[in-house]
Design a protein around this motif. Structure first.
Motif, PDB file in Angstrom:
ATOM      1  N   PRO A  21      48.692  58.907  18.357  1.00  0.00           N
ATOM      2  CA  PRO A  21      47.838  58.788  19.537  1.00  0.00           C
ATOM      3  C   PRO A  21      46.911  57.600  19.448  1.00  0.00           C
ATOM      4  N   MET A  22      46.773  56.915  20.555  1.00  0.00           N
ATOM      5  CA  MET A  22      45.886  55.759  20.625  1.00  0.00           C
ATOM      6  C   MET A  22      44.535  56.208  21.162  1.00  0.00           C
ATOM      7  N   PRO A  23      43.455  55.903  20.473  1.00  0.00           N
ATOM      8  CA  PRO A  23      42.147  56.331  20.979  1.00  0.00           C
ATOM      9  C   PRO A  23      41.826  55.651  22.295  1.00  0.00           C
ATOM     10  N   VAL A  24      41.273  56.429  23.211  1.00  0.00           N
ATOM     11  CA  VAL A  24      40.911  55.906  24.524  1.00  0.00           C
ATOM     12  C   VAL A  24      39.443  56.182  24.770  1.00  0.00           C
ATOM     13  N   THR A  25      38.713  55.138  25.119  1.00  0.00           N
ATOM     14  CA  THR A  25      37.299  55.281  25.434  1.00  0.00           C
ATOM     15  C   THR A  25      37.150  55.402  26.937  1.00  0.00           C
ATOM     16  N   LEU A  26      36.624  56.512  27.403  1.00  0.00           N
ATOM     17  CA  LEU A  26      36.479  56.741  28.837  1.00  0.00           C
ATOM     18  C   LEU A  26      35.136  56.212  29.305  1.00  0.00           C
ATOM     19  N   PRO A  27      35.124  55.473  30.426  1.00  0.00           N
ATOM     20  CA  PRO A  27      33.866  54.936  30.920  1.00  0.00           C
ATOM     21  C   PRO A  27      33.011  56.026  31.549  1.00  0.00           C
ATOM     22  N   THR A  28      31.734  55.799  31.538  1.00  0.00           N
ATOM     23  CA  THR A  28      30.848  56.693  32.274  1.00  0.00           C
ATOM     24  C   THR A  28      30.975  56.401  33.750  1.00  0.00           C
ATOM     25  N   THR A  29      30.504  57.326  34.585  1.00  0.00           N
ATOM     26  CA  THR A  29      30.591  57.140  36.023  1.00  0.00           C
ATOM     27  C   THR A  29      29.817  55.894  36.433  1.00  0.00           C
ATOM     28  N   GLU A  30      30.468  55.032  37.192  1.00  0.00           N
ATOM     29  CA  GLU A  30      29.848  53.778  37.600  1.00  0.00           C
ATOM     30  C   GLU A  30      28.700  54.053  38.572  1.00  0.00           C
ATOM     31  N   PRO A  31      27.498  53.592  38.262  1.00  0.00           N
ATOM     32  CA  PRO A  31      26.382  53.853  39.168  1.00  0.00           C
ATOM     33  C   PRO A  31      26.512  53.028  40.439  1.00  0.00           C
ATOM     34  N   VAL A  32      25.891  53.510  41.485  1.00  0.00           N
ATOM     35  CA  VAL A  32      25.883  52.777  42.739  1.00  0.00           C
ATOM     36  C   VAL A  32      24.820  51.678  42.644  1.00  0.00           C
ATOM     37  N   ALA A  33      25.243  50.429  42.789  1.00  0.00           N
ATOM     38  CA  ALA A  33      24.309  49.311  42.694  1.00  0.00           C
ATOM     39  C   ALA A  33      23.391  49.281  43.907  1.00  0.00           C
ATOM     40  N   GLU A  34      22.272  48.648  43.745  1.00  0.00           N
ATOM     41  CA  GLU A  34      21.323  48.506  44.849  1.00  0.00           C
ATOM     42  C   GLU A  34      22.009  47.782  46.005  1.00  0.00           C
ATOM     43  N   GLY A  35      21.888  48.366  47.194  1.00  0.00           N
ATOM     44  CA  GLY A  35      22.469  47.739  48.376  1.00  0.00           C
ATOM     45  C   GLY A  35      23.935  48.037  48.598  1.00  0.00           C
ATOM     46  N   VAL A  36      24.559  48.811  47.705  1.00  0.00           N
ATOM     47  CA  VAL A  36      25.980  49.140  47.849  1.00  0.00           C
ATOM     48  C   VAL A  36      26.110  50.552  48.417  1.00  0.00           C
ATOM     49  N   LEU A  37      26.834  50.684  49.526  1.00  0.00           N
ATOM     50  CA  LEU A  37      27.078  51.975  50.155  1.00  0.00           C
ATOM     51  C   LEU A  37      28.503  52.414  49.834  1.00  0.00           C
TER      52      LEU A  37
END
Length: 594
Positions: A21-37
């Motif tokens: 098995p190859m280790p996989v690093t899962l990203p955290t939930t991407e935050p909503v940037a200022e001004g992005v809807l």
């Protein structure tokens, strides 16, 4: 296709040796940037432009009319003109997108003949009301009644009725001038009707944003057909943006950046240039086979919904048609097409593809969210769980028999196969196959491959039993996903969660492939997942033999396959099956196959 793929099944689809098995690093939930809807990705692509608010101003009409006969003539004239306008939009969509999209306007034409609306309007005109007032009262009353129903299809019909009703009303009060959209516009609205979308000047519009709708709404379908990026279900704050505000729409991620910096725009322009250049490279080699780096061959074919699209398949490197949506022959009319008309259409597509390219024709798939006005189908509380697909055609044997005979007659003109939609039980399959055999013997034609669409979990779970009798499987991932997750894919609140890369859906695909392999059958995927580049490594790794994508996506899918190795795809698929949700699956694919 079946012969080629089965011949190599032992070499390419046997059990792989266990891999570390190859280790996989899962990203955290991407935050909503200022001004992005945020919203829902409805149509892919990137758009930079200025906000243009498209609003439907209510027409001001006088209640009392002049001479009732004069008012009735005015109403009839407006209805006739509306018919012509809708026919023009339908023809435009046939040329610019496909017949599935154009059928929306055929349905709108049917709404102009709603007897309840027409009778009420005529009664009010006779009582002395103006044609405009009578029509406005009649169509809004009917639309309000439909909107109040719990039935999702009827609520959608209310939206379409308001669209049609406004068209006629504007004609009655002085004509409806086309919306003058400025250049480089990002069209923003609470919702956009099909008429709104199709009538927009594509040379001026860069993208669409709506606070309502979903990735499966009419607007999303039309936007994809017209090549316009679109985001649905956007944060309502977008409606408060001043007209002319410069924004960036990302139809791939489902976001709208309302305060883009110069650097943001530069990055988007660079992405657009890279995308354009990549598409050019992919198209240049589109006719080359889709073979992985370690020699595994995958068939890449096209989904089509119109006779004219058959001629485009070879141009983008399509190796056949994995799904001909036969509904286009049935939806743009007041009566069902006869056997000769159907046979001619199927024969035309088969000849355009040539003798070496497969043509898989799906028998009529209506009901649920696709009613036909001339079929007497009762309104159902849960239409997606009711009389649709093969259930509907088996209950109407004359309709079914006519189509089956037409397909069999067309088989002399090419490499034709037939498949049944919405199969859930062996009894349904056997009844449908028996009808095919009776008609084949009566016509005296040679046998053709006959398979099923796997879009109900029940069929996936007993795939091996089906594989003993069916010649092939084609997995419809759109419906399979909504049934597996118990989420209506037309519900905008659930749209972000209806993810075909959810491990539960992938396990059903795995089960289907295993069942097919046990009896030497081939498996295709004809749902939207086949055109999702994140999904391609997983589908290849799961052992899917054929990927059937929309025509514009075929070159990209073939290029994606050529960049992969089967061994790596198998390991990616193994990791994906163990993931917790679709987000994790995408992270795995991105890390392993960026």
């Amino acid at each position: 296709l079946a012969t080629d793929l089965d011949a190599g099944a032992d070499a390419t689809h046997g059990e792989p040796a266990p891999a570390a098995p190859m280790p996989v690093t899962l990203p955290t939930t991407e935050p909503v940037a200022e001004g992005v809807l945020r919203g829902v990705a409805a149509s892919p692509g990137l758009g930079i432009g200025h906000v243009f608010h498209l609003r439907h101003d209510d027409a001001v009409v006088e209640q009392r009319g002049a001479d009732p006969m004069q008012e009735q003539r005015a109403l009839e004239s407006a209805l006739s003109t509306a018919h012509l306008q809708l026919d023009g939009l339908r023809q435009r969509l046939i040329e610019e997108a496909d017949a599935d999209h154009a059928a929306i306007f055929a349905a709108h034409q049917e709404l102009l003949e709603d007897p309840e609306v027409l009778d009420r309007a005529a009664a009010q005109v006779r009582a002395g009301d103006s044609a405009a007032w009578a029509w406005q009262q009649a169509y809004t009353s009917q639309a309000d009644r439909l909107s109040a129903l719990s039935h999702a299809v009827m609520r959608g019909r209310a939206t379409d009725l308001r669209d049609v009703g406004r068209r006629v009303l504007h004609l009655l009060v002085g004509g409806s001038a086309p919306v003058d959209v400025p250049a480089d516009s990002i069209v923003v609205a609470e919702d956009l009707t099909p008429s709104d979308t199709a009538a927009l000047d594509r040379t001026k519009v860069r993208a669409l944003c709506t606070t309502m709708g979903s990735a499966t709404s009419h607007v999303a379908i039309l936007a994809r057909g017209l090549g316009l990026p679109a985001v649905a279900g956007v944060d309502p704050r977008i409606l408060a943006l001043p007209a002319g505000t410069r924004v960036v729409v990302d139809g791939d991620r489902g976001t709208v950046n309302t305060t883009p910096s110069a650097d943001d725009e530069s990055r988007i322009v660079a992405r657009q240039a890279v995308d354009d250049e990549r598409r050019g490279r992919e198209l240049a080699v589109a006719r080359e086979p889709a073979t992985t780096t370690d020699g595994h061959r995958v068939e890449v074919v096209a989904n089509i919904g119109a006779v004219s699209e058959g001629a485009r398949v070879a141009d983008v490197g399509g190796e056949g048609v994995g799904l001909l949506r036969s509904e286009f022959l049935f939806m743009d009319r007041r009566t069902a097409p006869d056997e000769d008309e159907q046979a001619k259409s199927y024969r035309t597509v088969a000849r355009a593809l040539g003798p070496e390219r497969i043509l898989v024709i799906r028998t009529l798939d209506v009901g649920g969210d696709k009613p036909l006005p001339y079929l007497d189908v009762a309104v159902e509380l849960n239409p997606f769980l009711g009389e649709r697909g093969v259930r509907l055609t088996l209950a109407r044997p004359e309709l079914f028999r006519t189509q089956v005979r037409a397909i069999l007659r067309a088989s002399a003109s090419g490499k034709v196969a037939m498949m049944f939609p919405m199969i859930a039980t062996l009894a349904e399959w056997r009844a449908a196959k028996a009808l095919v055999e009776r008609e084949r013997e009566a016509l005296g034609v040679a046998p053709i491959p006959v398979g099923i669409m796997v879009e109900i979990p029940a069929a996936a779970l007993i795939a091996e039993q089906f594989a003993r009798e069916a010649d092939f499987f084609s997995i419809g991932t759109n419906d399979l996903t909504q049934y597996a997750l118990a989420m209506d894919r037309t519900n905008p609140r659930l749209a972000p969660q209806v993810d075909a890369l959810h491990p539960s859906v992938l396990r059903l695909i795995e089960r289907t492939v295993a069942g097919a392999r046990a009896h030497g059958r081939w498996v295709g995927v004809c749902g939207a997942l086949a055109g999702d580049l994140h999904a391609v490594p997983i589908l290849v790794g799961l052992g899917v033999d054929e990927l059937s994508a929309d025509i514009p996506l075929v070159p990209a899918v073939k290029a994606r396959v050529r960049s992969l190795s089967l061994a790596e795809c198998r390991e990616t698929a193994r990791l994906a099956l163990e993931a917790g949700d679709g987000t994790e699956v995408r992270a795995i694919v991105t890390q392993r196959h960026s």
